[in-house]
Design a protein around this motif. Structure first.
Motif, PDB file in Angstrom:
ATOM      1  N   VAL A  67      28.536  42.879  27.000  1.00  0.00           N
ATOM      2  CA  VAL A  67      30.001  42.867  27.073  1.00  0.00           C
ATOM      3  C   VAL A  67      30.437  42.385  28.454  1.00  0.00           C
ATOM      4  O   VAL A  67      29.816  42.701  29.468  1.00  0.00           O
ATOM      5  CB  VAL A  67      30.573  44.280  26.776  1.00  0.00           C
ATOM      6  N   SER A  68      31.472  41.576  28.489  1.00  0.00           N
ATOM      7  CA  SER A  68      31.973  41.048  29.761  1.00  0.00           C
ATOM      8  C   SER A  68      32.880  42.071  30.434  1.00  0.00           C
ATOM      9  O   SER A  68      33.376  43.011  29.802  1.00  0.00           O
ATOM     10  CB  SER A  68      32.732  39.739  29.533  1.00  0.00           C
ATOM     11  N   SER A  69      33.095  41.861  31.725  1.00  0.00           N
ATOM     12  CA  SER A  69      33.941  42.765  32.515  1.00  0.00           C
ATOM     13  C   SER A  69      34.870  41.943  33.402  1.00  0.00           C
ATOM     14  O   SER A  69      34.408  41.176  34.236  1.00  0.00           O
ATOM     15  CB  SER A  69      33.068  43.668  33.397  1.00  0.00           C
ATOM     16  N   PRO A  70      36.189  42.118  33.251  1.00  0.00           N
ATOM     17  CA  PRO A  70      37.122  41.387  34.119  1.00  0.00           C
ATOM     18  C   PRO A  70      36.940  41.734  35.599  1.00  0.00           C
ATOM     19  O   PRO A  70      37.004  40.845  36.449  1.00  0.00           O
ATOM     20  CB  PRO A  70      38.510  41.826  33.619  1.00  0.00           C
ATOM     21  N   LEU A  71      36.694  43.011  35.907  1.00  0.00           N
ATOM     22  CA  LEU A  71      36.552  43.407  37.307  1.00  0.00           C
ATOM     23  C   LEU A  71      35.274  42.827  37.908  1.00  0.00           C
ATOM     24  O   LEU A  71      35.268  42.370  39.060  1.00  0.00           O
ATOM     25  CB  LEU A  71      36.556  44.926  37.438  1.00  0.00           C
ATOM     26  N   ALA A  72      34.182  42.825  37.144  1.00  0.00           N
ATOM     27  CA  ALA A  72      32.939  42.232  37.641  1.00  0.00           C
ATOM     28  C   ALA A  72      33.122  40.731  37.886  1.00  0.00           C
ATOM     29  O   ALA A  72      32.613  40.185  38.869  1.00  0.00           O
ATOM     30  CB  ALA A  72      31.803  42.475  36.650  1.00  0.00           C
ATOM     31  N   GLU A  73      33.853  40.071  37.003  1.00  0.00           N
ATOM     32  CA  GLU A  73      34.082  38.627  37.184  1.00  0.00           C
ATOM     33  C   GLU A  73      34.991  38.366  38.381  1.00  0.00           C
ATOM     34  O   GLU A  73      34.803  37.376  39.105  1.00  0.00           O
ATOM     35  CB  GLU A  73      34.680  38.030  35.907  1.00  0.00           C
ATOM     36  N   LEU A  74      35.956  39.247  38.632  1.00  0.00           N
ATOM     37  CA  LEU A  74      36.792  39.102  39.825  1.00  0.00           C
ATOM     38  C   LEU A  74      35.939  39.267  41.083  1.00  0.00           C
ATOM     39  O   LEU A  74      36.115  38.538  42.064  1.00  0.00           O
ATOM     40  CB  LEU A  74      37.916  40.144  39.809  1.00  0.00           C
TER      41      LEU A  74
ATOM     42  N   ASP B 154      42.018  48.245  32.515  1.00  0.00           N
ATOM     43  CA  ASP B 154      41.056  49.192  31.944  1.00  0.00           C
ATOM     44  C   ASP B 154      39.895  49.434  32.901  1.00  0.00           C
ATOM     45  O   ASP B 154      39.449  50.574  33.091  1.00  0.00           O
ATOM     46  CB  ASP B 154      40.515  48.677  30.609  1.00  0.00           C
ATOM     47  N   ASP B 155      39.395  48.374  33.491  1.00  0.00           N
ATOM     48  CA  ASP B 155      38.281  48.517  34.442  1.00  0.00           C
ATOM     49  C   ASP B 155      38.708  49.323  35.665  1.00  0.00           C
ATOM     50  O   ASP B 155      37.935  50.141  36.188  1.00  0.00           O
ATOM     51  CB  ASP B 155      37.787  47.138  34.885  1.00  0.00           C
ATOM     52  N   LEU B 156      39.921  49.104  36.144  1.00  0.00           N
ATOM     53  CA  LEU B 156      40.418  49.886  37.273  1.00  0.00           C
ATOM     54  C   LEU B 156      40.586  51.350  36.898  1.00  0.00           C
ATOM     55  O   LEU B 156      40.391  52.245  37.728  1.00  0.00           O
ATOM     56  CB  LEU B 156      41.739  49.308  37.771  1.00  0.00           C
ATOM     57  N   GLY B 157      40.925  51.598  35.625  1.00  0.00           N
ATOM     58  CA  GLY B 157      40.992  52.971  35.158  1.00  0.00           C
ATOM     59  C   GLY B 157      39.629  53.645  35.206  1.00  0.00           C
ATOM     60  O   GLY B 157      39.515  54.834  35.525  1.00  0.00           O
ATOM     61  N   LEU B 158      38.588  52.889  34.899  1.00  0.00           N
ATOM     62  CA  LEU B 158      37.222  53.427  34.989  1.00  0.00           C
ATOM     63  C   LEU B 158      36.827  53.656  36.447  1.00  0.00           C
ATOM     64  O   LEU B 158      36.102  54.614  36.751  1.00  0.00           O
ATOM     65  CB  LEU B 158      36.230  52.467  34.328  1.00  0.00           C
ATOM     66  N   LEU B 159      37.312  52.799  37.347  1.00  0.00           N
ATOM     67  CA  LEU B 159      37.050  52.997  38.771  1.00  0.00           C
ATOM     68  C   LEU B 159      37.635  54.328  39.236  1.00  0.00           C
ATOM     69  O   LEU B 159      37.037  55.035  40.063  1.00  0.00           O
ATOM     70  CB  LEU B 159      37.650  51.845  39.570  1.00  0.00           C
ATOM     71  N   ASP B 160      38.792  54.690  38.683  1.00  0.00           N
ATOM     72  CA  ASP B 160      39.426  55.961  39.046  1.00  0.00           C
ATOM     73  C   ASP B 160      38.602  57.162  38.596  1.00  0.00           C
ATOM     74  O   ASP B 160      38.791  58.281  39.108  1.00  0.00           O
ATOM     75  CB  ASP B 160      40.826  56.050  38.430  1.00  0.00           C
TER      76      ASP B 160
ATOM     77  N   PHE C 275      32.561  46.916  41.701  1.00  0.00           N
ATOM     78  CA  PHE C 275      33.091  45.983  40.714  1.00  0.00           C
ATOM     79  C   PHE C 275      32.517  46.237  39.313  1.00  0.00           C
ATOM     80  O   PHE C 275      32.910  45.561  38.364  1.00  0.00           O
ATOM     81  CB  PHE C 275      32.814  44.542  41.150  1.00  0.00           C
ATOM     82  N   MET C 276      31.606  47.198  39.200  1.00  0.00           N
ATOM     83  CA  MET C 276      31.096  47.591  37.888  1.00  0.00           C
ATOM     84  C   MET C 276      31.138  49.118  37.760  1.00  0.00           C
ATOM     85  O   MET C 276      30.108  49.772  37.539  1.00  0.00           O
ATOM     86  CB  MET C 276      29.681  47.048  37.680  1.00  0.00           C
ATOM     87  N   PRO C 277      32.329  49.691  37.885  1.00  0.00           N
ATOM     88  CA  PRO C 277      32.442  51.165  37.905  1.00  0.00           C
ATOM     89  C   PRO C 277      32.050  51.820  36.590  1.00  0.00           C
ATOM     90  O   PRO C 277      31.674  52.992  36.565  1.00  0.00           O
ATOM     91  CB  PRO C 277      33.928  51.390  38.222  1.00  0.00           C
ATOM     92  N   PHE C 278      32.133  51.062  35.484  1.00  0.00           N
ATOM     93  CA  PHE C 278      31.773  51.611  34.181  1.00  0.00           C
ATOM     94  C   PHE C 278      30.349  52.161  34.174  1.00  0.00           C
ATOM     95  O   PHE C 278      30.034  53.106  33.457  1.00  0.00           O
ATOM     96  CB  PHE C 278      31.909  50.530  33.100  1.00  0.00           C
TER      97      PHE C 278
END
Length: 368
Positions: free
Chosen positions: A18-25, A94-100, A75-78
């Motif tokens: 699965v891809s991740s927008p935060l990892a790609e950023l 969503d990824d930033l929510g996982l970072l939280d 960048f991969m908090p999940f």
């Protein structure tokens, strides 16, 4: 040298692509900071850099050690969410929510990776509660420069402030340049994820990993994944999962998240120009060692121009045939020369293509 992931307890349904927008950023920020690593992205980097607001460009320099020299696990908090089975978010929010969901200890630990202050593949003392670890982190940051010192001091003193800064920075980058890039890239990443998932279901994990990169192999009898890299590391999926995260901006980097207690993840490039079978790190070292000897360099000079027999080389270089044979054996083991028989003679010739590729092979090996 390699990174190993033990998967003895891994259930097939716990493997996800699965891809991740935060990892790609994060990879986009790395490409902007180190464009020499990514020559194929030169046009995109130039365009983004030219259009950056000066204030945002300055902020990109404040903590570029999080993505320039090492790709921070922030960048991969999940992968760090308790349970080790969380998937990346569908959106950057969503990824930033996982970072939280990461604890302050996890956040600080990951953010200080650039200073090498904390053990990575094993459990270390909690840095926020350990005065000696904090002192050591600041000492290492001081050796990197004043920016790292300021960041580290603020991070250790006030983690929530840095967390808020990081979130706002990511959101500003998204608005400035990443949202447009992601709208184009996510389709390619989704297609690759579907392809790898189909391979997983129909052909198994070994086939899926082989399609990720020739540098990734599965030893089914030992229940272990090995990633050929210039570095050592170890992780285990335990009762958690394994993530394969594609990136369109990442080549030549093949990153392995193997932080202690986190879900292991392979962050791999798609659509890369890499060779079908790039040399292993050991083979690369063997080739460079073979070419470092002055006699073998002179022999290569001859073999690059024409095919020679052992006797001819011995005569040219004023050496005995056994001495020449030993040097030829080293070059052949390294895969640098080819041999062919002509009647009762054996002819040796330099594989010019392999030698010409050595520079790019070396760069890929050390950046992998």
């Amino acid at each position: 040298m390699s990174v190993r992931i033990d998967i003895a307890e891994l259930r097939p349904e716990r493997v996800a692509v699965v891809s991740s927008p935060l990892a790609e950023l994060g990879m986009a920020l790395h490409a902007l900071s180190e464009p020499a690593h990514h020559p194929a992205l030169q046009g995109w980097v130039t365009s983004v850099t030219a259009g950056l607001d000066s204030h945002l460009a300055d902020r990109m320099c404040e903590a570029d050690f999080l993505w320039r020299s090492t790709f921070s696990d922030l960048f991969m908090p999940f992968a760090g969410v308790p349970g080790r089975s969380t998937l990346p978010g569908a959106t950057l929010a969503d990824d930033l929510g996982l970072l939280d969901k990461l604890s302050d200890e996890q956040f600080v630990d990951a953010a200080l990776e650039f200073s090498c202050a904390m053990p990575y593949s094993s459990q270390g003392p909690p840095i926020l509660a350990d005065a000696e670890m904090r002192r050591r982190a600041l000492e290492l940051a001081a050796s990197r420069g004043p920016q790292q010192v300021r960041f580290s001091e603020r991070l250790l003193a006030d983690p929530p402030w840095i967390r808020a800064w990081f979130r706002q920075f990511v959101e500003d980058c998204d608005e400035a340049f990443f949202a447009g890039a992601w709208s184009r890239l996510r389709h390619q990443l989704a297609a690759d994820a579907r392809h790898k998932t189909d391979l997983l279901r129909r052909r198994g994990l070994a086939e899926a990993l082989a399609s990720v990169s020739p540098a990734v192999t599965l030893d089914e009898s030992a229940a272990r994944i090995t990633v050929d890299k210039l570095g050592d590391g170890h992780s285990t999926t335990g009762d958690g999962g394994l993530l394969l995260v594609p990136t369109s901006l990442g080549w030549p980097h093949l990153s392995v998240l193997h932080r202690y207690g986190w879900q292991p993840a392979l962050h791999y490039p798609v659509g890369s120009p890499e060779l079908a079978a790039p040399p292993s790190v050991d083979q690369l070292a063997l080739r460079m060692t073979a070419l470092s000897h002055p006699v073998r360099m002179r022999i290569c000079r001859n073999l690059a121009r024409s095919a020679y027999t052992t006797s001819e080389l011995a005569q040219v270089h004023g050496m005995t045939a056994p001495e020449i044979s030993r040097h030829l054996a080293v070059l052949k083991k390294a895969g640098l020369i080819t041999t062919r028989r002509r009647g009762r003679y054996v002819l040796h010739q330099l594989d010019v293509t392999v030698v010409a590729r050595l520079g790019s092979d070396f760069l890929e090996g050390i950046l992998r």
